[in-house]
Design a protein around this motif. Sequence first.
Motif, short mmCIF file in Angstrom:
data_model
loop_
_atom_site.label_atom_id
_atom_site.label_comp_id
_atom_site.label_asym_id
_atom_site.label_seq_id
_atom_site.Cartn_x
_atom_site.Cartn_y
_atom_site.Cartn_z
N GLY A 61 0.95 -1.17 -0.12
CA GLY A 61 0.20 0.01 0.09
C GLY A 61 0.85 1.35 0.14
O GLY A 61 2.20 1.34 -0.07
N LYS A 62 0.05 2.41 -0.09
CA LYS A 62 0.81 3.57 -0.05
C LYS A 62 0.52 4.45 1.10
O LYS A 62 -0.59 4.47 1.88
CB LYS A 62 0.49 4.52 -1.09
CG LYS A 62 1.05 5.95 -1.35
CD LYS A 62 0.70 6.72 -2.67
CE LYS A 62 -0.72 7.21 -2.71
NZ LYS A 62 -0.98 7.96 -3.75
N GLY B 116 2.86 9.22 15.30
CA GLY B 116 3.90 8.29 15.13
C GLY B 116 3.23 7.00 14.62
O GLY B 116 3.92 6.14 13.89
N ASN B 117 1.78 6.93 14.43
CA ASN B 117 1.11 5.88 13.56
C ASN B 117 1.15 6.03 12.15
O ASN B 117 0.84 7.16 11.81
CB ASN B 117 -0.27 5.57 14.13
CG ASN B 117 -0.14 5.20 15.70
OD1 ASN B 117 0.70 4.28 16.18
ND2 ASN B 117 -1.14 5.44 16.41
N LEU B 118 1.44 5.30 11.25
CA LEU B 118 1.20 5.33 9.92
C LEU B 118 -0.17 4.92 9.32
O LEU B 118 -0.33 3.77 9.60
CB LEU B 118 2.61 4.78 9.20
CG LEU B 118 3.74 5.19 9.22
CD1 LEU B 118 4.88 4.35 8.68
CD2 LEU B 118 3.82 6.83 8.74
N PHE B 119 -0.85 5.55 8.33
CA PHE B 119 -1.95 4.90 7.92
C PHE B 119 -1.70 4.64 6.54
O PHE B 119 -1.36 5.81 5.52
CB PHE B 119 -3.20 5.91 8.12
CG PHE B 119 -3.53 6.10 9.51
CD1 PHE B 119 -4.57 5.50 10.03
CD2 PHE B 119 -2.94 7.11 10.24
CE1 PHE B 119 -4.78 5.56 11.40
CE2 PHE B 119 -3.15 7.19 11.67
CZ PHE B 119 -4.20 6.34 12.24
N VAL B 120 -2.06 3.62 5.91
CA VAL B 120 -1.48 3.24 4.67
C VAL B 120 -2.84 2.56 3.80
O VAL B 120 -3.80 2.06 4.37
CB VAL B 120 -0.75 1.83 4.85
CG1 VAL B 120 -0.02 1.30 3.41
CG2 VAL B 120 0.44 1.98 5.61
N ASP B 121 -2.91 3.37 2.73
CA ASP B 121 -3.94 2.96 1.70
C ASP B 121 -3.64 1.53 0.94
O ASP B 121 -2.77 1.60 0.36
CB ASP B 121 -4.06 3.87 0.52
CG ASP B 121 -5.07 3.81 -0.28
OD1 ASP B 121 -6.00 2.63 -0.30
OD2 ASP B 121 -5.40 4.60 -1.25
N ILE B 122 -4.38 0.33 1.36
CA ILE B 122 -4.31 -0.67 0.68
C ILE B 122 -5.27 -1.16 -0.25
O ILE B 122 -5.45 -2.36 -0.47
CB ILE B 122 -3.85 -1.81 1.84
CG1 ILE B 122 -5.17 -1.97 2.78
CG2 ILE B 122 -2.88 -1.66 2.75
CD1 ILE B 122 -5.24 -3.20 3.92
N GLY B 123 -5.95 -0.07 -0.62
CA GLY B 123 -7.01 -0.44 -1.70
C GLY B 123 -8.58 -0.01 -1.34
O GLY B 123 -8.62 1.14 -1.65
N LYS B 124 -9.28 -0.80 -0.67
CA LYS B 124 -10.56 -0.59 -0.42
C LYS B 124 -10.77 0.25 1.10
O LYS B 124 -11.88 0.65 1.53
CB LYS B 124 -11.55 -1.63 -0.40
CG LYS B 124 -11.69 -2.46 -1.46
CD LYS B 124 -12.55 -3.54 -1.71
CE LYS B 124 -12.64 -4.21 -3.05
NZ LYS B 124 -13.64 -5.24 -3.20
#
Length: 342
Positions: free
Chosen positions: A140-141, A148-156
């Motif tokens: 994902g992007k 400190g937490n990362l939020f990642v677009d993994i599609g839906k």
Amino acid sequence: MNEELLSALADLCKEKGIDKEVILDALEAALVAAYKRNFASAQNVDVQLDRTTGQISVYAQKEVVDEVYDDQLEISLDDAKKLSGAYEIGDIVNIEVTPRNFGRIAAMTAKQVVTQRIREAERGIIYSEYTQKENDIVTGKIERKERGNLFVDIGKIEAMLPLNEQVAGEDYEIGQMIKCYVSEVRNGTKGTQIILSRTHPGLVKRLFFQEVPEIQEGLVEIKSISREAGSRTKIAVYSQDPDVDAQGACIGPKGLRVQTIGEELGDEKIDIIKWSDNPVEFISASLSPSKVLSVELNEEDKTAKVTVPEYQLSLAIGKSGQNVRLAARLTGWKIDISSGQE
């Protein structure tokens, strides 16, 4: 509702992968509640939505009885017979009581129900889809960073890579594509929440599965993994086929396969160990790259006294005890190392 709205609903359900009947059934139930809330001229009611025309009808339901005590709930057999000669005692008669202005209330209720049910169904579909990806890898992007937490677009859906699941020393940039291990999929009141990891040993296992055809085909098996993310991993592999070199398959031609995995992990060092059901052999191999002179086992407390050449003592122990620590986790034995003469 009308035919055009039914058609539009059918198209929407098809696009979202939702059963239209589920929404229509829910709408009928919601319209019963809306009728009781706004009119309540009948106690037992049933709302029917014509699947072809979209026509909505409200019916008071009354039981056919010999003697009527409550005309809101009961109807005499004589009165029922006037409606249809087929009615008998105990039957339920539907008498239409659709209010004149019920269409406006029905339209408002339909909008609320359709929106809610589609949202719920989408959540269910996403949860079902991603539970199948639990203990697997997703790409994902990185969209944003909060506390400190990362939020990642993994599609839906947007997944979270918590701070404690990130590898110390790795740099993460907004917009960066990243591979992560799906460690947990939760279904809460706010919908599906997906927890990612870059530190989980399972990430290494799934990367080897993707890179090594012999693992995919079942010719090579990963028996155990111990990992200190960002620094070093030991992985024990085995093949029942004597003609298959399990270590060689994982290393790949000119080391290409293990090199590719190491690069994905930020140049993490990977030791590929040959697994053995003989504890002495397995423990000796696990302390690679050091040479082992002897191994004495204590089966009761599952400890092993290992002797290595004096000049390789520091190599066997590793920096800050890392090599022996990883070997102990890999084998499941507590390892005590001492030096000896060759």
